[in-house]
Design a protein around this motif. Structure first.
Motif, short mmCIF file in Angstrom:
data_model
loop_
_atom_site.label_atom_id
_atom_site.label_comp_id
_atom_site.label_asym_id
_atom_site.label_seq_id
_atom_site.Cartn_x
_atom_site.Cartn_y
_atom_site.Cartn_z
N ALA A 196 -31.31 -0.02 -14.26
CA ALA A 196 -31.54 -0.89 -15.43
C ALA A 196 -32.27 -2.17 -15.02
CB ALA A 196 -30.21 -1.22 -16.09
N ASP A 197 -32.07 -2.59 -13.75
CA ASP A 197 -32.73 -3.78 -13.21
C ASP A 197 -34.26 -3.71 -13.29
OD1 ASP A 197 -31.10 -5.76 -12.47
OD2 ASP A 197 -31.36 -5.50 -10.30
N LEU A 198 -34.76 -2.48 -13.33
CA LEU A 198 -36.23 -2.30 -13.36
C LEU A 198 -36.83 -2.86 -14.64
CD1 LEU A 198 -36.35 1.29 -11.84
CD2 LEU A 198 -37.13 -0.81 -10.73
N GLY A 199 -35.98 -2.99 -15.68
CA GLY A 199 -36.43 -3.59 -16.94
C GLY A 199 -36.89 -5.02 -16.74
N LYS A 200 -36.30 -5.68 -15.74
CA LYS A 200 -36.66 -7.07 -15.45
C LYS A 200 -38.15 -7.19 -15.11
CE LYS A 200 -33.67 -9.13 -12.47
NZ LYS A 200 -33.29 -9.74 -11.24
N TYR A 201 -38.69 -6.12 -14.53
CA TYR A 201 -40.10 -6.15 -14.08
C TYR A 201 -41.02 -5.39 -15.04
CZ TYR A 201 -37.36 -7.66 -10.19
OH TYR A 201 -36.45 -8.33 -9.43
N GLY A 202 -40.45 -5.04 -16.21
CA GLY A 202 -41.32 -4.49 -17.26
C GLY A 202 -41.24 -3.00 -17.48
N ALA A 203 -40.33 -2.28 -16.82
CA ALA A 203 -40.24 -0.82 -17.06
C ALA A 203 -39.57 -0.57 -18.41
CB ALA A 203 -39.45 -0.15 -15.94
N ASN A 204 -40.31 0.07 -19.33
CA ASN A 204 -39.76 0.35 -20.67
C ASN A 204 -38.78 1.51 -20.62
OD1 ASN A 204 -42.89 -0.43 -20.99
ND2 ASN A 204 -41.67 -1.40 -22.58
N LYS A 205 -39.03 2.43 -19.69
CA LYS A 205 -38.20 3.62 -19.60
C LYS A 205 -38.01 3.95 -18.12
CE LYS A 205 -38.49 8.21 -21.72
NZ LYS A 205 -39.43 9.07 -22.44
N VAL A 206 -36.79 4.37 -17.76
CA VAL A 206 -36.55 4.76 -16.37
C VAL A 206 -36.00 6.18 -16.36
CG1 VAL A 206 -35.31 4.24 -14.24
CG2 VAL A 206 -36.03 2.36 -15.73
N LEU A 207 -36.75 7.09 -15.77
CA LEU A 207 -36.28 8.47 -15.61
C LEU A 207 -35.59 8.57 -14.26
CD1 LEU A 207 -39.62 10.27 -16.58
CD2 LEU A 207 -37.70 9.74 -18.09
N PHE A 208 -34.48 9.26 -14.20
CA PHE A 208 -33.85 9.43 -12.89
C PHE A 208 -33.46 10.88 -12.66
CE2 PHE A 208 -30.22 8.75 -15.65
CZ PHE A 208 -29.26 9.61 -15.14
N VAL A 209 -33.62 11.28 -11.41
CA VAL A 209 -33.23 12.63 -10.98
C VAL A 209 -32.31 12.43 -9.80
CG1 VAL A 209 -34.05 14.87 -10.15
CG2 VAL A 209 -35.57 13.43 -11.48
N SER A 210 -31.09 12.93 -9.90
CA SER A 210 -30.24 12.81 -8.72
C SER A 210 -29.42 14.08 -8.55
CB SER A 210 -29.32 11.58 -8.82
OG SER A 210 -28.40 11.75 -9.85
N ASN A 211 -29.57 14.70 -7.41
CA ASN A 211 -28.67 15.78 -7.03
C ASN A 211 -28.61 15.83 -5.51
OD1 ASN A 211 -30.62 17.65 -5.97
ND2 ASN A 211 -31.17 18.20 -8.08
N GLU A 212 -27.64 16.53 -4.97
CA GLU A 212 -27.37 16.52 -3.53
C GLU A 212 -28.62 16.82 -2.70
OE1 GLU A 212 -24.99 15.63 -1.09
OE2 GLU A 212 -24.52 14.66 -2.99
N LYS A 213 -29.40 17.82 -3.16
CA LYS A 213 -30.55 18.27 -2.38
C LYS A 213 -31.64 17.19 -2.29
CE LYS A 213 -31.89 22.90 -2.31
NZ LYS A 213 -32.40 24.06 -3.03
N LEU A 214 -31.63 16.27 -3.29
CA LEU A 214 -32.68 15.26 -3.34
C LEU A 214 -32.22 13.92 -2.78
CD1 LEU A 214 -33.96 16.24 -6.87
CD2 LEU A 214 -35.23 16.53 -4.74
N LYS A 215 -31.05 13.93 -2.13
CA LYS A 215 -30.49 12.68 -1.60
C LYS A 215 -31.42 12.04 -0.57
CE LYS A 215 -26.39 12.10 0.37
NZ LYS A 215 -25.06 12.56 0.83
N THR A 216 -31.98 12.88 0.30
CA THR A 216 -32.96 12.34 1.25
C THR A 216 -34.36 12.82 0.85
OG1 THR A 216 -32.55 14.20 2.70
CG2 THR A 216 -31.44 12.13 3.25
N PHE A 217 -35.35 12.13 1.36
CA PHE A 217 -36.74 12.36 0.96
C PHE A 217 -37.23 13.76 1.35
CE2 PHE A 217 -41.30 11.79 2.17
CZ PHE A 217 -41.78 11.71 0.88
N VAL A 218 -37.69 14.52 0.36
CA VAL A 218 -38.30 15.84 0.62
C VAL A 218 -39.68 15.80 -0.03
CG1 VAL A 218 -37.97 18.35 0.50
CG2 VAL A 218 -36.00 16.83 0.19
N ASN A 219 -40.68 15.66 0.82
CA ASN A 219 -42.04 15.41 0.37
C ASN A 219 -42.50 16.32 -0.79
OD1 ASN A 219 -44.49 14.12 0.60
ND2 ASN A 219 -44.44 14.24 2.81
N GLN A 220 -42.45 17.63 -0.57
CA GLN A 220 -42.99 18.58 -1.54
C GLN A 220 -42.19 18.55 -2.85
OE1 GLN A 220 -45.81 19.99 -0.70
NE2 GLN A 220 -45.96 20.95 -2.70
N ALA A 221 -40.86 18.46 -2.72
CA ALA A 221 -39.99 18.47 -3.92
C ALA A 221 -40.19 17.19 -4.74
CB ALA A 221 -38.53 18.60 -3.50
#
Ligand code: FAD
Length: 321
Positions: free
Chosen positions: A50-75
């Protein structure tokens, strides 16, 4: 249509370079008279999103699951590209960080978009075309690149654009991962932090030293100066080649490129390969006993003197400050 910004996190927190990318993307969105959408991947708390609104983001999409916890370039690239399609993003902005450099070309291929990697200024926009100033030849020159594709990808050099607050209320929305099984063939299992010191690529202040220091036993004063300033430590290539300092501190053409607000070079000659990685620093201070050292040509401030006399005096003066 919209502008999409990828908001990279480190252990659930956004870095300063992420806010720079959001501020940059907001300015582009304002100029195009459209909304700014942010996409976050990995585990980030709702309040942080929600803090991203401070810098002008009107909408924030989030994806969170175990497999994406660390950076996976292709995914990650698959998800960002599909978010760009869903949000009809004509521009995608991300930081030219370690992961951003890997993501940007992959996203560009998936979206059949034009890419400028390493932008240092806002683009000039006319008739759907962008003219973007970017670093070229490891920071030794600038290039102005014209982007004429319908979709455009821009990666922004950290520390080249200021963070600007433009508060709006951000709508936080879950986004379904579109990554396929085949996107997870190469995965980082664990990231082990080498130390608690300020991370060099993100540092605003850097204290760097070279062969003029004579040996690893003399780095105590460099560490002390860096600690006092809250700076990261860096070194020239021969220093890390000799094992005086770890390789992750080596800056230059074949090492890390940095663009801090202040770069203090101590006992470094200023060879072109070293300058390639540091010349976009905002202020450069050189300490060298040879008044003819090439580094002085690019220095904002210079001290001709013996590092073993100058640095202890500097430390003493800062302690009194
Ligand atoms: P030196 O050239 O030995 O300079 C030491 C300096 O310390 C001198 O200017 C001297 O006057 C000064 N000095 C000595 N004693 C003192 C004292 N007591 N007090 C103050 N000053 C003192 N180098 C990099 O750094 N990064 C790179 O990424 C990189 N990539 C390279 C890629 C290629 C393909 C090649 C060929 C070279 C590369 N190099 C790189 C090496 C580069 O050319 C230089 O050799 C190197 O940067 C020199 O390191 P230095 O300034 O620490 O050492």
């Amino acid at each position: 249509m919209s502008v999409l910004v990828y908001v990279e996190n480190a252990e659930g927190k956004f870095k300063k370079s992420t806010f720079e990318a959001v501020s940059y993307a907001k300015e582009v969105a304002d100029k195009l008279n459209t909304n700014l959408v942010a996409i976050s991947i990995g585990n980030v708390a709702d309040a942080t999103l929600a803090d991203l609104g401070k810098y002008g983001a009107n909408k924030v999409l989030f994806v969170s699951n175990e497999k994406l916890k660390t950076f996976v370039n292709q995914a990650y690239a698959s998800i960002i590209a599909s978010a760009a399609k869903t949000e009809d993003a004509k521009v995608v902005v991300l930081s030219a960080s370690f992961s951003g450099k890997g993501l940007a070309p992959r996203i560009a291929v998936k979206l059949e978009a034009g890419l400028v990697d390493g932008a240092v200024e806002l683009p000039e926009m006319t008739d759907g075309k962008f003219n973007v100033k970017k670093n070229a030849f490891s920071g030794k020159a600038f290039a102005h690149v014209e982007l004429t594709s319908d979709r455009k990808i821009i990666s922004l050099v950290p520390n080249s654009y200021k963070v600007v607050e433009k508060p709006v209320t951000a709508e936080i929305t879950a986004f379904e991962s579109t990554a396929a099984e085949s996107d997870f063939q190469v995965m980082v299992r664990e990231i082990v932090r080498a130390s608690d010191k300020v991370s060099l690529p993100d540092a605003e202040l850097v204290v760097s030293a070279g062969r003029g220091l004579k040996g690893p036993e003399n780095w105590g004063m460099i560490e002390e100066l860096a600690n006092l300033l809250g700076a990261a430590t860096a070194c020239s290539k021969p220093v890390s080649d000799a094992g005086w300092r770890p390789h992750e501190e080596h800056v230059g053409q074949t090492g890390i490129a940095v663009s801090p607000n202040l770069y203090i070079a101590i006992g470094i000659s200023g060879a072109i390969q070293h300058l390639a990685g540091v010349s976009s620093s905002k202020v450069i201070v050189v300490i060298n006993k040879d008044a003819e050292a090439p580094f002085f040509k690019v220095a904002d401030y210079g001290i001709v003197g013996d590092a073993f006399e100058v640095v202890p005096k500097l430390i003493e003066a800062i302690r009194k400050f």
